[in-house]
Design an enzyme around this catalytic site. Structure first.
Site, PDB file in Angstrom:
ATOM      1  N   ARG A 162       0.936  -1.052  -0.048  1.00 53.53           N
ATOM      2  CA  ARG A 162      -0.074   0.225  -0.091  1.00 53.53           C
ATOM      3  C   ARG A 162       0.868   1.249   0.002  1.00 53.53           C
ATOM      4  O   ARG A 162       0.343   2.237   0.719  1.00 53.53           O
ATOM      5  CB  ARG A 162      -0.814   0.016   1.121  1.00 53.53           C
ATOM      6  CG  ARG A 162      -2.005  -1.154   1.232  1.00 53.53           C
ATOM      7  CD  ARG A 162      -3.034  -0.903   0.059  1.00 53.53           C
ATOM      8  NE  ARG A 162      -3.574  -2.421   0.109  1.00 53.53           N
ATOM      9  CZ  ARG A 162      -3.305  -3.321  -0.667  1.00 53.53           C
ATOM     10  NH1 ARG A 162      -2.226  -3.348  -1.246  1.00 53.53           N
ATOM     11  NH2 ARG A 162      -3.789  -4.700  -0.582  1.00 53.53           N
ATOM     12  N   SER A 212     -10.504  -0.030   3.634  1.00 54.30           N
ATOM     13  CA  SER A 212      -9.867  -0.299   4.910  1.00 54.30           C
ATOM     14  C   SER A 212      -9.262   1.176   5.517  1.00 54.30           C
ATOM     15  O   SER A 212      -8.497   1.850   4.702  1.00 54.30           O
ATOM     16  CB  SER A 212      -8.786  -1.178   4.753  1.00 54.30           C
ATOM     17  OG  SER A 212      -9.441  -2.472   4.430  1.00 54.30           O
ATOM     18  N   GLU A 249      -4.229   3.649   6.311  1.00 48.84           N
ATOM     19  CA  GLU A 249      -4.155   3.575   4.944  1.00 48.84           C
ATOM     20  C   GLU A 249      -4.874   4.731   4.485  1.00 48.84           C
ATOM     21  O   GLU A 249      -4.560   5.235   3.353  1.00 48.84           O
ATOM     22  CB  GLU A 249      -4.941   2.231   4.531  1.00 48.84           C
ATOM     23  CG  GLU A 249      -4.654   1.721   3.119  1.00 48.84           C
ATOM     24  CD  GLU A 249      -5.422   0.711   2.881  1.00 48.84           C
ATOM     25  OE1 GLU A 249      -5.001  -0.209   3.458  1.00 48.84           O
ATOM     26  OE2 GLU A 249      -5.941   0.698   1.783  1.00 48.84           O
TER      27      GLU A 249
HETATM   28  C1  FAD Z   1     -15.410  -0.054  -0.601  1.00 50.02           C
HETATM   29  C2  FAD Z   1     -13.986   0.007  -0.694  1.00 50.02           C
HETATM   30  C3  FAD Z   1     -13.266  -1.000  -0.906  1.00 50.02           C
HETATM   31  C4  FAD Z   1     -11.747  -0.783  -0.899  1.00 50.02           C
HETATM   32  N1  FAD Z   1     -10.850  -1.767  -1.156  1.00 50.02           N
HETATM   33  C5  FAD Z   1      -9.693  -1.640  -1.471  1.00 50.02           C
HETATM   34  C6  FAD Z   1      -8.664  -2.785  -1.690  1.00 50.02           C
HETATM   35  O1  FAD Z   1      -9.204  -4.130  -1.718  1.00 50.02           O
HETATM   36  N2  FAD Z   1      -7.402  -2.487  -2.015  1.00 50.02           N
HETATM   37  C7  FAD Z   1      -6.996  -1.436  -2.048  1.00 50.02           C
HETATM   38  O2  FAD Z   1      -5.664  -1.246  -2.128  1.00 50.02           O
HETATM   39  N3  FAD Z   1      -7.694  -0.341  -1.778  1.00 50.02           N
HETATM   40  C8  FAD Z   1      -8.954  -0.342  -1.512  1.00 50.02           C
HETATM   41  N4  FAD Z   1      -9.611   0.753  -1.405  1.00 50.02           N
HETATM   42  C9  FAD Z   1      -9.150   1.999  -1.218  1.00 50.02           C
HETATM   43  C10 FAD Z   1      -9.036   2.799  -2.444  1.00 50.02           C
HETATM   44  O3  FAD Z   1      -9.981   2.461  -3.220  1.00 50.02           O
HETATM   45  C11 FAD Z   1      -7.735   2.533  -3.169  1.00 50.02           C
HETATM   46  O4  FAD Z   1      -6.541   2.800  -2.335  1.00 50.02           O
HETATM   47  C12 FAD Z   1      -7.711   3.594  -4.559  1.00 50.02           C
HETATM   48  O5  FAD Z   1      -6.733   2.910  -5.414  1.00 50.02           O
HETATM   49  C13 FAD Z   1      -7.648   4.793  -4.219  1.00 50.02           C
HETATM   50  O6  FAD Z   1      -7.621   5.558  -5.388  1.00 50.02           O
HETATM   51  P1  FAD Z   1      -8.303   7.005  -5.665  1.00 50.02           P
HETATM   52  O7  FAD Z   1      -8.243   7.457  -6.690  1.00 50.02           O
HETATM   53  O8  FAD Z   1      -9.724   6.927  -4.983  1.00 50.02           O
HETATM   54  O9  FAD Z   1      -7.506   7.942  -4.558  1.00 50.02           O
HETATM   55  P2  FAD Z   1      -7.915   9.072  -3.894  1.00 50.02           P
HETATM   56  O10 FAD Z   1      -8.553   8.506  -2.587  1.00 50.02           O
HETATM   57  O11 FAD Z   1      -8.491  10.145  -4.520  1.00 50.02           O
HETATM   58  O12 FAD Z   1      -6.426   9.553  -3.224  1.00 50.02           O
HETATM   59  C14 FAD Z   1      -5.819   8.762  -2.247  1.00 50.02           C
HETATM   60  C15 FAD Z   1      -4.337   9.681  -2.414  1.00 50.02           C
HETATM   61  O13 FAD Z   1      -3.584   9.404  -3.539  1.00 50.02           O
HETATM   62  C16 FAD Z   1      -3.576  10.839  -3.982  1.00 50.02           C
HETATM   63  N5  FAD Z   1      -3.732  11.077  -5.519  1.00 50.02           N
HETATM   64  C17 FAD Z   1      -5.154  10.331  -5.920  1.00 50.02           C
HETATM   65  N6  FAD Z   1      -4.711  10.780  -7.415  1.00 50.02           N
HETATM   66  C18 FAD Z   1      -3.393  11.207  -7.611  1.00 50.02           C
HETATM   67  C19 FAD Z   1      -2.963  11.572  -8.810  1.00 50.02           C
HETATM   68  N7  FAD Z   1      -3.432  11.244  -9.950  1.00 50.02           N
HETATM   69  N8  FAD Z   1      -1.745  12.026  -8.573  1.00 50.02           N
HETATM   70  C20 FAD Z   1      -0.950  12.030  -7.347  1.00 50.02           C
HETATM   71  N9  FAD Z   1      -1.683  11.726  -6.261  1.00 50.02           N
HETATM   72  C21 FAD Z   1      -2.668  11.471  -6.374  1.00 50.02           C
HETATM   73  C22 FAD Z   1      -4.275  11.785  -3.238  1.00 50.02           C
HETATM   74  O14 FAD Z   1      -3.802  13.092  -3.233  1.00 50.02           O
HETATM   75  C23 FAD Z   1      -4.515  10.883  -1.566  1.00 50.02           C
HETATM   76  O15 FAD Z   1      -3.254  11.404  -0.995  1.00 50.02           O
HETATM   77  C24 FAD Z   1     -11.134   0.422  -1.162  1.00 50.02           C
HETATM   78  C25 FAD Z   1     -11.885   1.682  -0.815  1.00 50.02           C
HETATM   79  C26 FAD Z   1     -13.415   1.580  -0.734  1.00 50.02           C
HETATM   80  C27 FAD Z   1     -14.415   2.660  -0.751  1.00 50.02           C
END
Ligand code: FAD
Length: 316
Positions: A184, A235, A309
């Site tokens: 992660r 998580s 996380e």
């Molecule tokens: C129901 C549910 C289940 C999930 N299950 C999992 C799982 O099984 N495994 C897992 O790993 N994660 C899981 N997650 C967490 C999440 O979905 C992942 O970590 C996902 O990859 C985050 O992506 P995001 O685009 O939503 O990031 P965001 O939430 O928008 O951002 C997360 C971080 O990344 C940064 N960021 C985002 N985009 C960029 C960019 N383009 N450039 C630079 N920085 C950026 C943000 O500033 C922040 O610090 C889950 C979430 C939910 C709601």
């Protein structure tokens, strides 16, 4: 942090207009997060490609304007307080580009703004294996790179060939080996000024029916293990390293008796206690107080410091 005079935002708005970069003022971020929690941003900018992102980045770095990057908002808790800064929402669409395709493998470049589950489904449908796990992880490709998103024994780094990002107004591409991926995490977790713009993956040819059944299997596992019909950010804590504890984060939270604990309208999920859910009207402070409660209780009862996380954005 010193207050930024409104004139600086007005000047940036003028610059964005001139550069043709779409933006909004005083924009509510809440609908862009999976928690459906968060206040307004003074400027919400949507660069449409890496060049626009680089130009914008250069301007805000030069003028020292506070900013943060937003992806799918599925791993963040955004403060309810107004954010006196710029939220950069990279908005280059969903379309991936096939760079090389053979009977054995596929190389494809995916924009950071593509939804990870959709990209996973569309690319898997071409008959190449490796992206099935992404079909169940909410969020965008850029966020998946930052977090080295993973599940069911796979992580994004397993398929990554290279990552493209903007830094100091330049567009840079690095091979996977330089991205320092770990559980992660990636180098971008600490190099928070880098804006991810695209990812190149390499996949192997797979059996189409096996690819389909893996996707279905992952979907069913999710349905059986995660809170339904509740807003969350997945998580909240990482699992401790096995040298620290054999137990997963949810087991530690459970053994401390925290399952189902409520603060305001937020709840430590009774279905999966490493999730905090918004029962409808939760504030960022409700969620934050539960995060702190878990950290303090698990540490005092087990001596283990859980690592977050979920990423916090804004003031708490
Ligand atoms: C129901 C549910 C289940 C999930 N299950 C999992 C799982 O099984 N495994 C897992 O790993 N994660 C899981 N997650 C967490 C999440 O979905 C992942 O970590 C996902 O990859 C985050 O992506 P995001 O685009 O939503 O990031 P965001 O939430 O928008 O951002 C997360 C971080 O990344 C940064 N960021 C985002 N985009 C960029 C960019 N383009 N450039 C630079 N920085 C950026 C943000 O500033 C922040 O610090 C889950 C979430 C939910 C709601």
């Amino acid at each position: 942090m010193p207050e930024i005079p409104i004139e600086k935002f007005d000047a940036l708005a003028h610059f964005l207009n001139e550069a043709g970069i779409p933006f909004e003022r005083n924009f509510s971020i809440k609908e862009y997060t999976s928690f459906r929690i968060g206040g307004t941003a003074e400027i919400f900018a949507r660069p449409k490609n890496a060049q626009q992102a680089a130009v914008l980045q250069k301007s805000i770095f030069t003028d020292r304007i506070p900013h943060y990057y937003l992806g799918g908002g599925s791993n963040i808790l955004v403060s309810d307080n107004p954010y006196a800064g710029v939220v950069i929402y990279y908005d280059a669409g969903e379309d991936f580009l096939i760079l090389e395709q053979s009977a054995d493998f596929l190389r494809v470049s995916i924009p950071a703004s593509a939804r990870a589950p959709l990209a996973g489904k569309r690319i898997s449908a071409l008959g190449y294996t490796g992206m099935e796990f992404l079909t169940t992880i909410p969020g965008y490709i850029g966020g998946a790179v930052i977090q080295n998103a993973g599940c069911y024994g796979q992580e994004l780094c397993d398929i990554t060939e290279s990552v493209e990002f903007c830094l100091n107004g330049e567009v840079i591409t690095i091979p996977k080996e330089e991205a320092d991926f770990s559980y992660r995490s990636s180098r971008f977790k600490t190099e928070t000024e880098s804006l991810i713009t695209s990812l190149t993956v390499r996949l192997s040819r797979g059996d189409e029916s096996q690819i389909r059944s893996r996707i279905e299997d992952y979907k069913q596992r999710r349905l059986n293990s995660q809170p339904r019909n509740r807003r969350s950010a997945g998580s909240v804590f990482k699992n401790p390293h096995s040298s620290v504890s054999e137990k997963k984060a949810w087991q530690l939270i459970d053994q401390c008796g925290l399952r189902g604990t409520v603060a305001g309208d937020a709840e430590i999920s009774s279905e999966h206690c490493n999730f905090i859910v918004n029962r409808g009207k939760a504030t960022s402070q409700d969620v934050y107080s539960l995060i702190c409660l878990i950290e303090e209780t698990v540490y005092s009862q087990t001596g283990i410091r859980l690592e977050r996380e979920v990423v916090l954005l804004g003031d708490f």
